[in-house]
Design an enzyme around this catalytic site. Structure first.
Site, PDB file in Angstrom:
ATOM      1  CG  ASP A  26      -1.683   1.249   1.428  1.00 23.62           C
ATOM      2  OD1 ASP A  26      -1.964   1.927   0.411  1.00 23.62           O
ATOM      3  OD2 ASP A  26      -2.032   1.575   2.583  1.00 23.62           O
ATOM      4  CG  ASN A  28      -3.276   5.296  -1.173  1.00 23.13           C
ATOM      5  OD1 ASN A  28      -3.249   4.216  -0.574  1.00 23.13           O
ATOM      6  ND2 ASN A  28      -4.266   5.656  -1.961  1.00 23.13           N
ATOM      7  CG  ASP A  30      -6.052   3.008   0.554  1.00 24.50           C
ATOM      8  OD1 ASP A  30      -5.072   2.230   0.653  1.00 24.50           O
ATOM      9  OD2 ASP A  30      -6.745   3.094  -0.475  1.00 24.50           O
ATOM     10  CG  ASP A  34      -1.504   1.353  -3.699  1.00 21.20           C
ATOM     11  OD1 ASP A  34      -0.312   1.110  -3.991  1.00 21.20           O
ATOM     12  OD2 ASP A  34      -1.852   1.990  -2.682  1.00 21.20           O
ATOM     13  CG  ASP A 103      -7.848 -13.374 -12.266  1.00 21.22           C
ATOM     14  OD1 ASP A 103      -8.637 -14.191 -12.754  1.00 21.22           O
ATOM     15  OD2 ASP A 103      -7.170 -13.582 -11.250  1.00 21.22           O
ATOM     16  CG  ASP A 205     -12.366 -16.541 -11.796  1.00 21.10           C
ATOM     17  OD1 ASP A 205     -11.569 -16.782 -10.890  1.00 21.10           O
ATOM     18  OD2 ASP A 205     -13.602 -16.443 -11.619  1.00 21.10           O
ATOM     19  CD  GLU A 260     -10.115 -20.949 -10.442  1.00 20.35           C
ATOM     20  OE1 GLU A 260     -10.020 -21.098  -9.223  1.00 20.35           O
ATOM     21  OE2 GLU A 260     -10.977 -20.207 -10.959  1.00 20.35           O
ATOM     22  CG  HIS A 332      -6.507 -15.718  -5.085  1.00 15.77           C
ATOM     23  ND1 HIS A 332      -6.066 -16.388  -6.212  1.00 15.77           N
ATOM     24  CD2 HIS A 332      -7.827 -15.518  -5.263  1.00 15.77           C
ATOM     25  CE1 HIS A 332      -7.077 -16.577  -7.020  1.00 15.77           C
ATOM     26  NE2 HIS A 332      -8.169 -16.061  -6.486  1.00 15.77           N
ATOM     27  CG  ASP A 333      -9.145 -19.008  -4.690  1.00 13.70           C
ATOM     28  OD1 ASP A 333      -9.513 -17.923  -4.198  1.00 13.70           O
ATOM     29  OD2 ASP A 333      -9.271 -19.295  -5.896  1.00 13.70           O
TER      30      ASP A 333
HETATM   31  C1  GLC Z   1     -12.046 -18.406  -8.674  1.00 15.39           C
HETATM   32  C2  GLC Z   1     -11.178 -17.422  -7.947  1.00 15.39           C
HETATM   33  C3  GLC Z   1     -11.786 -17.148  -6.614  1.00 15.39           C
HETATM   34  C4  GLC Z   1     -13.152 -16.556  -6.845  1.00 15.39           C
HETATM   35  C5  GLC Z   1     -14.022 -17.430  -7.739  1.00 15.39           C
HETATM   36  C6  GLC Z   1     -15.201 -16.682  -8.273  1.00 15.39           C
HETATM   37  O1  GLC Z   1     -12.088 -19.633  -8.042  1.00 15.39           O
HETATM   38  O2  GLC Z   1      -9.872 -17.884  -7.866  1.00 15.39           O
HETATM   39  O3  GLC Z   1     -10.997 -16.308  -5.825  1.00 15.39           O
HETATM   40  O4  GLC Z   1     -13.802 -16.359  -5.611  1.00 15.39           O
HETATM   41  O5  GLC Z   1     -13.322 -17.903  -8.858  1.00 15.39           O
HETATM   42  O6  GLC Z   1     -14.787 -15.736  -9.217  1.00 15.39           O
HETATM   43 CA    CA Z   2      -3.596   1.981  -1.160  1.00 14.84          CA
END
Ligand code: GLC
Ligand code: CA
Length: 561
Positions: A26, A28, A30, A34, A103, A205, A260, A332-333
């Site tokens: 980050d 700035n 907040d 970013d 993405d 995705d 994915e 991230h999942d």
């Molecule tokens: C994919 C993404 C996940 C998201 C889901 C719906 O699995 O990796 O983070 O919540 O799709 O878009």
């Molecule tokens: Ca920020």
């Protein structure tokens, strides 16, 4: 077909670094990471050797699912920056030899996307058919029995028009109707918009869910996954749509595309990634991240290394010369790699994280490093359901409680598997909030940032970061690059429940990777003569494969004579 006949592509020896922008850096104050924060850290990523960055969504979004619910595909969410920032990121990354992959979330949009606002306004709106609307059954109930990943049902009734719309994810993520050619054209146009900026490609995705059967039949398989998956995952229509996308968009650019694709077998993997099929470069399969839990029903299962090896070896072998693999431990999942598959205690965190990195990076395919994995970030401890942010954690909690799981056990499950573990801020240094922000971080940082942070890792030659850097250099180097990227794969001792060993061979060169997945000292024997040690996560020397003593979590790669 021999290896030589598979045309070489730039992304075959690429290494991708995944950024979850909200939690990266980050600038700035907040509390939200970013795009300028990413630009600031490009040298850090280049230093690791990664040459592609996959950015989780930065588009305009109401953030119901942290950006996976897009309300405008062609603008940047203000909390992440501006389009000028995005252009500058592409340019600055390019100067360092790094391509940006964005993405592409096109199975669904946000319910705030103008397309959906129009579509839901009346049954005869021209965009009505851009989403999937169905009449209620005669008793008023849902059109079929499909479930959603984030809600009990995949259908929500719009009271104004008295029809249900389909959402495989939250009710704020309505599914687009890919059967409508106008929808497809609008998406292709949007893809051109981004690719013309010099993008390196797309991570797509849940792309294997875009093909829905026209008769929307009831689900019949309830013992695994989200009810309905047998109808909407890998429906043959998805291949038709992807080939059209390739023809109308992708073939005009030299890009990396990764789909994915949950619920996918190696045969599906070949359909998606065989170059002659003109679909996409590679996919993310889910088998190996599904063996220690049944995600949809939030049930934990014991991790079984024998099963893990069988899955990975099958993907390595089945796609060899018939497609392309992607390699990942985390994203991230998923929870943090070292906490999940290694050991995050003070004693073993370092060696076990390096061991896991070694096992993955010596395989064939394109490796993905999830932000923080390269410094061995661990799962965070959450004490109550209120401390979780992710809508999926809340959904799983509710389901567990409804079926009688105690609060303590439900929190314990989430402490093993919640997506929030991957989403807490990156630990940059020992300053307040781990140097992530000068404000209040949107998710609290993990308490262990005094010991685990990027500054420490950079200055310590023995760190996980430097081990990853060496692994990446091997893949991209002249000496071993070809065997790491293009070698064939042979799993050794499939029934050994403690050690993962495999051989990669290419044109007379062979690398043997041996990894101890336990905290015990083990002795093993392997055939073949050792030419030299290529990489080792212990400083002790390895001189023989006969009665080889493996230290706890030791991983060693040797070149065979
Ligand atoms: C994919 C993404 C996940 C998201 C889901 C719906 O699995 O990796 O983070 O919540 O799709 O878009
Ligand atoms: Ca920020």
């Amino acid at each position: 077909m021999s290896t030589q006949q598979l045309e070489r592509r730039w992304w075959h020896n690429a290494v991708v670094y995944q950024i979850y922008p909200r939690s990266f850096n980050d600038t700035n104050g907040d509390g939200i990471g970013d795009i300028p924060g990413i630009i600031e850290k490009l040298d850090y990523i280049a230093g690791l050797g990664a040459n592609v960055i996959w950015l989780s969504p930065v588009y305009q979004s109401p953030m119901d699912d942290n950006g996976y619910d897009i309300s405008d595909y062609q603008s940047i969410a203000p909390e992440f920056g501006t389009m000028a920032d995005m252009d500058s990121l592409i340019e600055q990354a390019d100067k360092r030899g790094i391509k940006i992959v964005m993405d592409l979330v096109v199975n669904h949009t946000s319910d705030q996307h103008p397309w959906f606002i129009e579509s839901s306004s009346s049954t005869d709106n021209p965009k009505r058919d851009w989403y999937i609307w169905k009449d209620p059954k005669s008793d008023g109930s849902e059109p079929n029995n499909w479930e959603s990943f984030f809600k009990p049902k995949a259908w929500t009734l719009d009271e104004q028009t008295d029809q249900y719309y389909l959402h495989l994810f939250s009710n704020k993520q309505p599914d687009l109707n890919w059967a409508n050619p106008q929808v497809r054209e609008a998406i292709y146009e949007m893809m051109h918009f981004w690719l013309k900026k010099g993008l390196g490609g797309f991570r797509m995705d849940v792309i294997n869910m875009i093909g829905k059967p026209s008769d929307f039949p009831d689900a019949t398989i309830f013992d695994q996954g989200v009810a309905g998956w047998e109808h909407w995952s890998n429906n043959l229509l998805v291949h038709q749509y992807l080939r059209e996308m390739h023809d109308k968009v992708l073939k005009h650019y030299d890009v990396l595309t990764v789909g994915e694709t949950p619920f996918t077998t190696t045969l599906d993997g070949r359909y998606y990634s065989h170059p002659a099929r003109n679909e996409i470069s590679m996919i993310f399969q889910f088998e190996h991240v599904s063996i220690d839990r049944e995600e949809h029903n939030a049930v934990k299962k014991p991790f079984d290394l024998v099963q893990y090896k069988e899955i990975m070896a099958r993907w390595q072998e089945d796609l060899y010369q018939k497609g392309w693999n992607s390699l990942y431990w985390s994203n991230h999942d998923q929870p943090r790699t070292v906490s999940r598959y290694g050991c995050d205690s003070a004693q073993y965190r370092l060696v076990s994280a390096k061991m896991l990195g070694t096992v993955l990076h010596m395989m064939s395919g394109t490796p993905y490093v999830y932000q923080g994995e390269e410094i061995g970030m661990t799962n965070k401890c959450f004490n109550s359901i209120d401390e979780f942010n992710d809508l999926m954690a809340k959904f799983h909690y509710q389901k567990m409680r409804e079926r009688g799981v105690s609060e303590t056990e439900a929190i314990a499950f989430l402490n093993d598997f919640s997506r929030d573990h991957a989403r807490v801020p990156i630990q940059w240094n020992q300053q307040a909030n781990a140097g992530f922000t000068t404000g209040k971080p949107w998710l609290p940082v993990n308490d262990n940032y005094q010991e685990i942070n990027a500054e420490q890792a950079l200055s310590d030659p023995n760190s996980i970061y430097h081990h990853y850097r060496q692994l990446i250099a091997l893949r991209q180097g002249i000496e071993y690059g070809d065997v790491v990227v293009y070698g064939d794969h042979k799993l050794l001792d499939p029934d050994d429940a403690d050690v993962y060993a495999y051989i990669r061979s290419y044109k007379g060169k062979s690398l043997l990777t041996i990894a101890n997945f336990t905290a015990n000292e083990l002795v093993r024997h392997y055939d073949g003569r050792l030419k030299q040690v290529v990489i080792n996560n212990y400083s002790s020397s390895v001189s023989t494969l006969d009665r080889l003593t493996l230290q706890p979590y030791q991983a060693v790669v040797v070149e065979l004579v």
